[in-house]
Design a protein around this motif. Sequence first.
Motif, short mmCIF file in Angstrom:
data_model
loop_
_atom_site.label_atom_id
_atom_site.label_comp_id
_atom_site.label_asym_id
_atom_site.label_seq_id
_atom_site.Cartn_x
_atom_site.Cartn_y
_atom_site.Cartn_z
N HIS A 250 56.02 17.07 -4.43
CA HIS A 250 57.03 16.94 -3.70
C HIS A 250 57.94 17.93 -3.36
CE1 HIS A 250 56.21 12.43 -3.39
NE2 HIS A 250 56.01 12.51 -4.63
N THR A 251 57.27 19.05 -3.36
CA THR A 251 58.06 20.38 -2.86
C THR A 251 57.72 20.72 -1.64
OG1 THR A 251 56.26 21.77 -3.60
CG2 THR A 251 58.23 21.18 -5.31
N ALA A 252 58.69 21.51 -0.93
CA ALA A 252 58.51 21.94 0.64
C ALA A 252 57.59 23.23 0.52
CB ALA A 252 59.85 22.38 1.16
N MET A 253 56.67 23.39 1.45
CA MET A 253 55.69 24.36 1.42
C MET A 253 56.10 25.24 2.81
SD MET A 253 52.34 23.36 -0.23
CE MET A 253 51.60 24.79 -0.29
N GLY A 254 55.85 26.40 2.89
CA GLY A 254 56.09 27.24 3.95
C GLY A 254 54.69 27.36 4.76
N ALA A 255 54.45 27.35 5.93
CA ALA A 255 53.43 27.53 6.73
C ALA A 255 52.35 28.52 5.95
CB ALA A 255 53.59 27.82 8.08
N TYR A 256 52.86 29.55 5.48
CA TYR A 256 51.80 30.65 5.06
C TYR A 256 51.70 30.36 3.81
CZ TYR A 256 52.52 33.71 8.92
OH TYR A 256 52.49 34.47 10.27
N ASP A 257 52.24 29.52 2.94
CA ASP A 257 51.73 29.08 1.69
C ASP A 257 50.47 27.80 1.91
OD1 ASP A 257 53.63 30.56 0.14
OD2 ASP A 257 55.00 28.70 0.41
N VAL A 258 50.84 27.14 3.05
CA VAL A 258 49.67 26.26 3.27
C VAL A 258 48.25 27.07 3.94
CG1 VAL A 258 48.87 24.41 4.95
CG2 VAL A 258 51.31 24.28 3.86
N LEU A 259 48.77 28.06 4.97
CA LEU A 259 47.51 28.93 5.33
C LEU A 259 46.70 29.63 4.13
CD1 LEU A 259 46.17 30.15 7.82
CD2 LEU A 259 47.83 31.81 7.75
N ALA A 260 47.52 29.91 3.04
CA ALA A 260 46.94 30.61 2.07
C ALA A 260 45.90 29.62 1.18
CB ALA A 260 47.77 31.11 0.98
N ARG A 261 46.30 28.37 1.09
CA ARG A 261 45.38 27.41 0.55
C ARG A 261 44.03 27.00 1.35
NH1 ARG A 261 47.92 23.76 -2.64
NH2 ARG A 261 45.92 22.66 -3.05
N LEU A 262 44.37 26.82 2.62
CA LEU A 262 43.28 26.69 3.81
C LEU A 262 42.35 28.07 3.79
CD1 LEU A 262 45.18 25.39 6.83
CD2 LEU A 262 43.81 24.04 5.18
N ASP A 263 42.97 29.13 3.65
CA ASP A 263 42.16 30.17 3.77
C ASP A 263 41.05 30.45 2.47
OD1 ASP A 263 41.06 32.84 4.35
OD2 ASP A 263 42.61 33.95 3.66
N GLU B 3 39.98 28.01 0.65
CA GLU B 3 38.89 26.77 0.88
C GLU B 3 38.25 27.21 1.83
OE1 GLU B 3 41.33 23.01 0.74
OE2 GLU B 3 42.25 24.05 -0.87
N GLY B 4 38.24 28.12 2.71
CA GLY B 4 37.40 28.54 3.77
C GLY B 4 37.65 27.63 4.99
N LEU B 5 38.68 27.14 5.19
CA LEU B 5 39.22 26.12 6.37
C LEU B 5 39.76 26.97 7.49
CD1 LEU B 5 40.26 22.88 4.51
CD2 LEU B 5 37.94 23.20 5.90
N GLY B 6 40.12 28.17 7.24
CA GLY B 6 40.98 29.05 8.25
C GLY B 6 41.79 29.81 7.55
N SER B 7 41.82 31.19 8.46
CA SER B 7 42.79 32.18 7.92
C SER B 7 43.89 32.78 8.91
CB SER B 7 41.95 33.45 7.48
OG SER B 7 41.14 34.06 8.65
N LYS B 8 43.96 32.22 9.95
CA LYS B 8 44.78 32.55 11.24
C LYS B 8 45.78 31.77 11.27
CE LYS B 8 41.94 35.70 12.84
NZ LYS B 8 41.51 36.92 12.10
N PRO B 9 47.06 32.26 11.26
CA PRO B 9 48.24 31.48 11.47
C PRO B 9 48.11 30.14 12.18
CG PRO B 9 48.85 33.58 11.24
CD PRO B 9 47.41 33.58 11.30
N TYR C 24 49.82 26.30 11.62
CA TYR C 24 50.97 25.99 12.33
C TYR C 24 50.55 24.72 13.18
CZ TYR C 24 54.18 29.68 11.10
OH TYR C 24 55.02 30.45 10.39
N ARG C 25 49.38 24.81 13.87
CA ARG C 25 48.96 23.51 14.68
C ARG C 25 48.91 22.11 13.79
NH1 ARG C 25 44.63 27.16 17.25
NH2 ARG C 25 45.67 28.22 18.92
N ALA C 26 48.23 22.27 12.46
CA ALA C 26 48.20 21.13 11.76
C ALA C 26 49.42 20.75 11.45
CB ALA C 26 47.23 21.59 10.58
N LEU C 27 50.23 21.81 10.94
CA LEU C 27 51.79 21.05 10.61
C LEU C 27 52.34 20.52 11.95
CD1 LEU C 27 52.53 23.99 8.32
CD2 LEU C 27 52.20 22.00 7.47
N SER C 28 52.29 21.24 12.82
CA SER C 28 52.78 20.58 14.06
C SER C 28 52.44 19.25 14.42
CB SER C 28 52.59 21.43 15.36
OG SER C 28 53.45 20.98 16.37
N PHE C 29 50.82 19.23 14.34
CA PHE C 29 50.41 17.68 14.49
C PHE C 29 51.23 16.55 13.44
CE2 PHE C 29 47.57 14.41 13.11
CZ PHE C 29 47.08 13.91 14.40
N LEU C 30 51.25 17.19 12.25
CA LEU C 30 51.64 16.13 11.30
C LEU C 30 53.37 15.85 11.44
CD1 LEU C 30 49.96 17.59 7.98
CD2 LEU C 30 49.22 15.58 9.28
#
Length: 157
Positions: free
Chosen positions: A50-63, A65-71, A75-81
Motif C-alpha cells: 500500500h505504498t505509492a510507486m513512481g512510474a520509473y519504479d514500475v518500469l524497473a520491475r517490468l524491465d 520481468e521482460g515486459l518492457g524497458s521503455k518509459p 506510463y501507458r499502463a498507469l494511465s489506463f489504470l
Amino acid sequence: MTEQISGFVPHDHHHCITSALDTAADQCRERGVQFTPVRKRVLEILLEAHTAMGAYDVLARLDAEGLGSKPPVAYRALSFLVEQGFAHRIEKLNAFVACSHPAATHSPAFMICRSCNTVAEADMPETFGAPAEQAGFTIEKTVIEAEGICQNCKDSE
C-alpha cells in the motif's frame, strides 16, 4: 478502523490483491476495454504494497520481468489504470497507488505516511459540496492528500 483505510491496518492482503484483480478484469470485460498482461502486471505491482510507486519504479520491475524497458510502456499502463479507476495518481509524491475500492464511484482522499510512504485511501468528506453549489460552482475533480505519520512508524520512533 474500516476497510477504507486498510493501508494502515492489518488485513488479508492476498484477498485484497485477488479481489482487486478480479474486479478490474470484470470491469474491463463489461466496458469492452483490454486488460492486457502488462496492464494487469502493473496493477499487481501497485497492489503488492500500500505504498505509492513512481512510474520509473514500475518500469524497473517490468524491465526485470521482460515486459518492457521503455518509459511509455509503464506510463501507458498507469494511465489506463487511472482512467479506468483502478489506480490513483498521488500528486504530492508524483506516484501511483492502487485504488482501494475500484468498483465504486467515489472521490478519494489520501493519507500519506511521511516516514514509510504507505498510502491509505478513504472517502472524501463532502465538505465542499454545499458551499460550492451555493456559489454556483461545479466541482469536477478534487484531490485531498493529507501527510502525517502512521501508527506503525509512530510506535517505532
